[in-house]
Write a protein that holds these residues in place. Sequence first.
Motif, PDB file in Angstrom:
ATOM      1  N   ALA A 299       0.831  -1.202   0.000  1.00 46.85           N
ATOM      2  CA  ALA A 299       0.000   0.000   0.000  1.00 46.85           C
ATOM      3  C   ALA A 299       0.866   1.253   0.000  1.00 46.85           C
ATOM      4  O   ALA A 299       0.544   2.254  -0.667  1.00 46.85           O
ATOM      5  N   LEU A 300       1.985   1.172   0.738  1.00 48.51           N
ATOM      6  CA  LEU A 300       2.892   2.308   0.784  1.00 48.51           C
ATOM      7  C   LEU A 300       3.512   2.567  -0.585  1.00 48.51           C
ATOM      8  O   LEU A 300       3.634   3.717  -1.025  1.00 48.51           O
ATOM      9  N   ARG A 301       3.908   1.470  -1.266  1.00 51.62           N
ATOM     10  CA  ARG A 301       4.488   1.649  -2.604  1.00 51.62           C
ATOM     11  C   ARG A 301       3.479   2.251  -3.573  1.00 51.62           C
ATOM     12  O   ARG A 301       3.823   3.101  -4.400  1.00 51.62           O
ATOM     13  N   GLU A 302       2.232   1.788  -3.463  1.00 53.09           N
ATOM     14  CA  GLU A 302       1.202   2.359  -4.336  1.00 53.09           C
ATOM     15  C   GLU A 302       1.005   3.839  -4.032  1.00 53.09           C
ATOM     16  O   GLU A 302       0.847   4.663  -4.944  1.00 53.09           O
ATOM     17  N   SER A 303       1.036   4.139  -2.707  1.00 52.15           N
ATOM     18  CA  SER A 303       0.899   5.542  -2.333  1.00 52.15           C
ATOM     19  C   SER A 303       2.088   6.358  -2.827  1.00 52.15           C
ATOM     20  O   SER A 303       1.940   7.495  -3.300  1.00 52.15           O
ATOM     21  N   GLU A 304       3.279   5.743  -2.747  1.00 52.77           N
ATOM     22  CA  GLU A 304       4.482   6.429  -3.232  1.00 52.77           C
ATOM     23  C   GLU A 304       4.383   6.729  -4.724  1.00 52.77           C
ATOM     24  O   GLU A 304       4.792   7.794  -5.197  1.00 52.77           O
ATOM     25  N   VAL A 309       3.888  10.582  -9.064  1.00 55.60           N
ATOM     26  CA  VAL A 309       3.259  11.147 -10.259  1.00 55.60           C
ATOM     27  C   VAL A 309       2.787  12.568  -9.992  1.00 55.60           C
ATOM     28  O   VAL A 309       2.995  13.486 -10.802  1.00 55.60           O
ATOM     29  N   ALA A 310       2.175  12.734  -8.791  1.00 50.73           N
ATOM     30  CA  ALA A 310       1.687  14.070  -8.463  1.00 50.73           C
ATOM     31  C   ALA A 310       2.832  15.064  -8.336  1.00 50.73           C
ATOM     32  O   ALA A 310       2.739  16.205  -8.809  1.00 50.73           O
ATOM     33  N   LEU A 311       3.927  14.614  -7.705  1.00 50.55           N
ATOM     34  CA  LEU A 311       5.062  15.518  -7.533  1.00 50.55           C
ATOM     35  C   LEU A 311       5.752  15.823  -8.856  1.00 50.55           C
ATOM     36  O   LEU A 311       6.274  16.928  -9.050  1.00 50.55           O
ATOM     37  N   GLU A 312       5.792  14.806  -9.749  1.00 45.39           N
ATOM     38  CA  GLU A 312       6.375  15.053 -11.068  1.00 45.39           C
ATOM     39  C   GLU A 312       5.550  16.077 -11.833  1.00 45.39           C
ATOM     40  O   GLU A 312       6.103  16.930 -12.539  1.00 45.39           O
ATOM     41  N   GLU A 313       4.244  15.929 -11.695  1.00 42.59           N
ATOM     42  CA  GLU A 313       3.379  16.883 -12.392  1.00 42.59           C
ATOM     43  C   GLU A 313       3.593  18.283 -11.846  1.00 42.59           C
ATOM     44  O   GLU A 313       3.548  19.265 -12.564  1.00 42.59           O
ATOM     45  N   ASN A 317       9.780  18.697  -5.007  1.00 42.45           N
ATOM     46  CA  ASN A 317      10.197  17.817  -3.911  1.00 42.45           C
ATOM     47  C   ASN A 317      10.152  16.318  -4.244  1.00 42.45           C
ATOM     48  O   ASN A 317       9.950  15.496  -3.346  1.00 42.45           O
ATOM     49  N   ALA A 318      10.282  15.946  -5.521  1.00 40.46           N
ATOM     50  CA  ALA A 318      10.199  14.528  -5.883  1.00 40.46           C
ATOM     51  C   ALA A 318      11.304  13.723  -5.196  1.00 40.46           C
ATOM     52  O   ALA A 318      11.049  12.673  -4.581  1.00 40.46           O
ATOM     53  N   GLU A 319      12.561  14.186  -5.264  1.00 35.07           N
ATOM     54  CA  GLU A 319      13.680  13.436  -4.694  1.00 35.07           C
ATOM     55  C   GLU A 319      13.565  13.329  -3.178  1.00 35.07           C
ATOM     56  O   GLU A 319      13.800  12.260  -2.594  1.00 35.07           O
ATOM     57  N   LYS A 320      13.177  14.417  -2.497  1.00 36.41           N
ATOM     58  CA  LYS A 320      13.066  14.392  -1.042  1.00 36.41           C
ATOM     59  C   LYS A 320      11.982  13.421  -0.581  1.00 36.41           C
ATOM     60  O   LYS A 320      12.175  12.644   0.373  1.00 36.41           O
ATOM     61  N   GLN A 321      10.836  13.415  -1.243  1.00 35.41           N
ATOM     62  CA  GLN A 321       9.737  12.544  -0.843  1.00 35.41           C
ATOM     63  C   GLN A 321      10.081  11.071  -1.075  1.00 35.41           C
ATOM     64  O   GLN A 321       9.765  10.206  -0.250  1.00 35.41           O
TER      65      GLN A 321
END
Length: 730
Positions: A299-304, A309-313, A317-321
Amino acid sequence: MAADDEGTEVLERFLFNTIPDGMAVLEPIEDPAGVLTDLRVLFVNPAFERITGLVGADVVGQPVRGLLPSLSSRWFEGYTRTLEDGLPTTIETFSADLGRHLRSTSFRLDPRRVGVVFVDISANKANEARLALQARRAQALLELPALSETLTEPEFLQRGLGLAEALTESTMGFIHLVHADHRTIELVAWTPGLIEAYPGLVVQSVLPLRAAGIWADALRLGKPLMVDDFSSVPAVALPDGHPEIARLLCAPTTEGGRPVMLAGVANRASAYDAEDAETLQLIMDTVWRVTERRRAERALRESEERLRVALEERKRNAEKQARLQANLAQADRLASMGRLAAGVAHEVNNPLSFVLYNLESLAEDLPAVAEAAERLQAALTARLGPDEQAPADFGRVQPAVFDDMVTRAREAVEGAQRIKQIVRSLATFSRVEQAEVGPVDLVAAIEHALAMAMNELRFRAQVSRALAPVPRVMATDGQLAQLFLNLLVNAAQSIGEGHAEDNLVQVRTWAEGDRVFAEVEDTGRGILPEDRTRIFDPFYTPAGGGETSGLGLSICRAIVHSCGGEISVTSRPGQGSCFRVELPRAEQAERNTWTPAPSAEPSERARGRVLVVDDEPGIRQLIARILRDEHDVEPAASGEEAMALIQASPDYDAIVCDLMMPQMSGMELHAWLQQTVPALAERVIFITGGTFTPGATDYLAQVRNARLEKPFARSALQEAVRREVAKARG
């Protein structure tokens, strides 16, 4: 016959009839051509009849081959070999006729007679089997998390069921998961090939809990269920075409007080017992925890992924998250492994507590018994006079006999202390405790380890010591003794038995600057290059085959690293290995210990009223036995029972309470006391078998109560209670 010969014959007959081991005397039976065809029984002693169950009158004069069909062939071959070459022969085997394990040792009395000594070793074999089961169970518990990484959830559940079946010697098993409504259950794993082997079997995968058969009573009762005779249970509900069930063991797994899984095994050859129930419960609880962890990770991986995707859009903060999520997953894995290791240690500590206490008490009491026996013997000798013969058992109370008993008791205490150190070393994997360290004599610790390992070494290799005096190092005596004991046993096991004069184990010490070094080198089979980087991993199996490394070398590395040192290995396959330990001098190492707040020494000992709270009956009885001479002790088997006793009469001077208990824990009882009887809460003494939850660790860090770790020393418990009673009595 001369008087000396008659006396010798009387003495031999006395020894033959009174020794506790079974004895028999045999003579050869030959055919007309002089060829040995069998051995005839000439004499047997009473102990032989007791051990074998055979009547002497029925045995004497009979050929060996016809006595016990399951053993006769091996016995005849061994005894014949002794008669021919004159060398003793020892045979260990299981007699199906007697249902016992026997060890027989034959020796030639003269060219025409063979003497045989029989010993019943069934108890030893049972203990070996029990220890082997505990080791297999511990290995299974440690391997399960790793298995989950390579298997799907159904495959992992199936593998866990297979382990439970194997460890309980069952031939059938199943796993049901409880649905979120807690009213229906679903069959998710069963014995492979079961459905295929019974074509008429109709299995309902999902069914209401209320409609499930007696096998689901474990869920309804919330505890393991054992049925020794399944056919005798009324209203047995099995699907049409189901194979016959003779015995059944079921165990529920709960989470937050709610049932989540039901597992069962069936058709063991003999009756299930509490150890089987504990094994099934431990395996299935671990299977559930690992399964839930994997679901959470999924579930965590799916959330990640959604977050990525949201952060890329949004390009923020993609790398930090991503780094944060990876660290959380790794922390969860490490926490699971730590709780598992501490859980194994906790299960061992409870029985070890009363084993160690009883052994220490025995070692202390035997000298006084020996003195009393010696006085009684002297009095009896004086009363009998020179003309009256002493009883047959007179020689068994000689001072030397008691000295040997005292020695054995002290050796047993020493062995139990070694087990205690092993368990504490295992707990280092969980990072729950920090051992108190101080300056330790490295050479003395190595000498102690050599003494303990000599039985393993003497039949395999010569031992060379080059133990130069070196500065002290920061550690504990137990840590260093365990470290070098493991290395020495590892060296011994790398050398085959026999030809000890051709093999060598060398131990060396020296110092260079602010570092102290020790090496254990052997001439054993060596280590393949591809194995050297992983030889310190728990239960690692070498690429070249052979035994797994167990936990010994892994614990060695943990001990060395905890002391601020390094351990390394060099090896040549077929020629031997050398393990080097490097440690800082004591003055270069930092002392990192936790010390409880000091309490005032009582001016005189007061008799107090003490409440003992522990769900383990053996531990409650042990604590009561230690304290009852000085205090009035009241036991409570749970936190709830203790709460009721305190509400009825709160004037206790001290409370000795287990930290981890089912239902209400010691922490919850203490928190309740802080709200209701704060003064009494300050006089709670916590006992632990190894805290293995973050909550327990945090709680102990917040309170200043005294605490003792199982197995605790009797004097430490007595002193802790005296201090609390003194505080209560002012």
